[in-house]
Design an enzyme around this catalytic site. Structure first.
Site, mmCIF file in Angstrom:
data_model
loop_
_atom_site.group_PDB
_atom_site.id
_atom_site.type_symbol
_atom_site.label_atom_id
_atom_site.label_comp_id
_atom_site.label_asym_id
_atom_site.label_seq_id
_atom_site.Cartn_x
_atom_site.Cartn_y
_atom_site.Cartn_z
ATOM 1 N N ASP A 109 -7.069 7.344 -4.010
ATOM 2 C CA ASP A 109 -8.510 7.391 -3.720
ATOM 3 C C ASP A 109 -9.036 8.816 -3.901
ATOM 4 O O ASP A 109 -10.124 9.031 -4.440
ATOM 5 C CB ASP A 109 -8.764 6.929 -2.281
ATOM 6 C CG ASP A 109 -8.116 5.594 -1.996
ATOM 7 O OD1 ASP A 109 -8.618 4.578 -2.494
ATOM 8 O OD2 ASP A 109 -7.087 5.571 -1.290
ATOM 9 N N HIS A 148 -6.902 3.183 3.543
ATOM 10 C CA HIS A 148 -6.828 2.908 2.098
ATOM 11 C C HIS A 148 -7.349 1.495 1.883
ATOM 12 O O HIS A 148 -6.602 0.519 1.861
ATOM 13 C CB HIS A 148 -5.410 3.037 1.546
ATOM 14 C CG HIS A 148 -5.304 2.476 0.157
ATOM 15 N ND1 HIS A 148 -5.955 3.054 -0.913
ATOM 16 C CD2 HIS A 148 -4.709 1.368 -0.323
ATOM 17 C CE1 HIS A 148 -5.740 2.316 -1.988
ATOM 18 N NE2 HIS A 148 -4.994 1.295 -1.666
HETATM 19 P P1 NAX Z 1 4.378 -5.722 -7.835
HETATM 20 O O1 NAX Z 1 4.139 -7.087 -7.283
HETATM 21 O O2 NAX Z 1 4.416 -5.482 -9.290
HETATM 22 O O3 NAX Z 1 5.773 -5.192 -7.254
HETATM 23 C C1 NAX Z 1 6.122 -5.302 -5.917
HETATM 24 C C2 NAX Z 1 7.635 -5.357 -5.858
HETATM 25 O O4 NAX Z 1 8.040 -5.297 -4.500
HETATM 26 C C3 NAX Z 1 8.233 -6.642 -6.439
HETATM 27 O O5 NAX Z 1 9.199 -6.304 -7.415
HETATM 28 C C4 NAX Z 1 8.854 -7.316 -5.223
HETATM 29 O O6 NAX Z 1 10.038 -8.040 -5.561
HETATM 30 C C5 NAX Z 1 9.156 -6.125 -4.347
HETATM 31 N N1 NAX Z 1 9.348 -6.450 -2.942
HETATM 32 C C6 NAX Z 1 8.732 -7.384 -2.188
HETATM 33 N N2 NAX Z 1 9.238 -7.424 -0.948
HETATM 34 C C7 NAX Z 1 10.189 -6.465 -0.902
HETATM 35 C C8 NAX Z 1 11.075 -6.026 0.111
HETATM 36 N N3 NAX Z 1 11.090 -6.598 1.310
HETATM 37 N N4 NAX Z 1 11.924 -5.030 -0.190
HETATM 38 C C9 NAX Z 1 11.945 -4.467 -1.408
HETATM 39 N N5 NAX Z 1 11.145 -4.861 -2.417
HETATM 40 C C10 NAX Z 1 10.274 -5.828 -2.160
HETATM 41 O O7 NAX Z 1 3.313 -4.775 -7.107
HETATM 42 P P2 NAX Z 1 2.813 -3.313 -7.535
HETATM 43 O O8 NAX Z 1 1.697 -3.422 -8.475
HETATM 44 O O9 NAX Z 1 3.997 -2.505 -7.908
HETATM 45 O O10 NAX Z 1 2.188 -2.814 -6.160
HETATM 46 C C11 NAX Z 1 2.996 -2.553 -5.027
HETATM 47 C C12 NAX Z 1 2.140 -2.341 -3.805
HETATM 48 O O11 NAX Z 1 1.322 -1.198 -3.948
HETATM 49 C C13 NAX Z 1 1.187 -3.484 -3.484
HETATM 50 O O12 NAX Z 1 1.260 -3.759 -2.096
HETATM 51 C C14 NAX Z 1 -0.157 -2.922 -3.825
HETATM 52 O O13 NAX Z 1 -1.192 -3.535 -3.106
HETATM 53 C C15 NAX Z 1 0.026 -1.490 -3.452
HETATM 54 N N6 NAX Z 1 -0.931 -0.498 -3.987
HETATM 55 C C16 NAX Z 1 -1.285 0.524 -3.186
HETATM 56 C C17 NAX Z 1 -2.126 1.546 -3.614
HETATM 57 C C18 NAX Z 1 -2.487 2.684 -2.721
HETATM 58 O O14 NAX Z 1 -3.293 3.506 -3.154
HETATM 59 N N7 NAX Z 1 -1.973 2.831 -1.495
HETATM 60 C C19 NAX Z 1 -2.722 1.492 -4.964
HETATM 61 C C20 NAX Z 1 -1.987 0.628 -5.910
HETATM 62 C C21 NAX Z 1 -1.461 -0.644 -5.341
HETATM 63 O O15 NAX Z 1 -2.481 -1.590 -5.295
#
Ligand code: NAX
Length: 329
Positions: free
Chosen positions: A159, A187
């Site tokens: 952000d 966030h």
């Molecule tokens: P993806 O769905 O591509 O990847 C998430 C990964 O996490 C998957 O491979 C899944 O298998 C794995 N996972 C799920 N549960 C797990 C666990 N218990 N232990 C280990 N791995 C686990 O998501 P992606 O685009 O990479 O985003 C990841 C996260 O970042 C999401 O929650 C998203 O909302 C968040 N974000 C946060 C941002 C921020 O500024 N704070 C911005 C970007 C993003 O939206």
């Protein structure tokens, strides 16, 4: 040479993981003199995909990368961790209520907090990226009583960087001309980008945009706040490389410090500054020195900023109360 730093990345097979791991391994996270060992945590179904990413990391022959281990068990993944990047989370799916979302993430961040408590190195730094990031960080922290609370942080650096980019666009300045930007609060689209205390080429940023409160309220704040949704709309997938880049920036600043006269944004446990209730994980302007951050004090909070700060903090308090009610903290 230094001994390697253990960096654990959860959600390593996800799209942010794919953008993040190569930059960590190349030295962007900890600098060109620090070797790293990667510890990847995934759910069992995604371990194979993580192995594929690890093969590609091998194929880069990065000079600083001293090893990659892949786990589906949190205790093992966080053993000896120095830098923990908690990216994997449970996304909100259609029809999911907030309580369901918080509960599902409690099932992820509670055991990860316990694992950090059990095995992390004494200097561990934790950054939660997975949403709802601030509250997930609060859950993890609550289950790591032996780790100093201030080591648990959540990411608002994306952000922050978006706020710089949009202000640079508006004023025609370079991003490097912009200093003292801050994101306050959660966030989420309620986060508040602070122009009142920011500067463009040393000039007050609100004055640099003609003191135009309508633009601030109706364009700038929503554009920064809803940028994630705009990326999804355009790209057909959520922000990944920019999120990974912000995670790199967050840790790099935590390690190297903020430049003299400038500050950054980190979501950190509140000490009650600016009336933000103590304990919630809220974004503040912070300076960092000797790997310790401190909240910038004494900033001017005009009425519009106060109203926005109150709203984003109220959202965080609501999330905190909800996870408390669910027994997650
Ligand atoms: P993806 O769905 O591509 O990847 C998430 C990964 O996490 C998957 O491979 C899944 O298998 C794995 N996972 C799920 N549960 C797990 C666990 N218990 N232990 C280990 N791995 C686990 O998501 P992606 O685009 O990479 O985003 C990841 C996260 O970042 C999401 O929650 C998203 O909302 C968040 N974000 C946060 C941002 C921020 O500024 N704070 C911005 C970007 C993003 O939206």
């Amino acid at each position: 040479t230094q001994s390697p730093v253990n960096v654990t990345v959860t959600g390593a097979a996800g799209q942010i993981g794919y953008a993040l791991l190569f930059r960590i391994a190349s030295g962007a996270l900890l600098g060109p003199d620090t070797p790293v060992k990667l510890r990847l945590l995934e759910i069992p179904q995604a371990v194979k995909a993580a192995e594929g990413t690890a093969m590609e990391l091998d194929d880069c022959a990065f000079p600083l990368l001293q090893g990659i281990d892949i786990f589906d068990d949190a205790k093992a993944a966080f053993d000896g961790v120095n830098v923990a990047l908690l990216v994997g989370a449970r996304p909100r799916t259609k029809g999911m209520e907030r309580a369901d979302l918080l509960e599902a993430n409690g099932g992820i961040f509670k055991p990860q907090g316990e694992a950090i408590n059990a095995g992390a190195a004494s200097d561990v730094k934790v950054l939660v990226v997975g949403n709802p990031a601030n509250t997930n960080a609060l859950i993890a922290q609550a289950h790591a009583p032996d780790v100093p609370a201030e080591r648990f942080t959540a990411m608002t650096r994306l952000d922050h960087n978006r706020a710089i980019a949009q202000l640079a666009k508006k004023t025609g300045a370079a991003t490097t001309d912009i200093t003292n930007i801050a994101i306050w609060g959660n966030h989420s689209p309620t986060m508040f980008p602070d122009l009142y205390n920011a500067k463009v080429k040393g000039q007050n940023a609100f004055e640099a945009v003609g003191s135009d409160l309508d633009w601030y309220r109706d364009e700038y704040q929503p554009t920064v706040g809803k940028r994630g949704a705009a990326i999804i709309e355009a790209r057909g997938a959520s922000s990944a490389a920019s999120a990974a880049s912000a995670a790199i920036d967050h840790i790099r600043t935590w390690v190297d410090g903020t430049p003299e006269g400038d500050w950054t944004s980190m979501a950190i446990p509140s000490d009650g500054s600016y009336g933000v209730p103590e304990g919630i994980i809220s974004s503040f302007p912070v300076t960092v020195k000797d790997q310790q951050y401190s909240i910038v004090q004494g900033l001017e909070i005009p009425a519009f900023a106060q109203e926005k700060l109150d709203a984003t903090v109220a959202e965080l308090v609501g999330e905190r109360d909800a996870v408390k009610e669910l027994g997650l903290i």
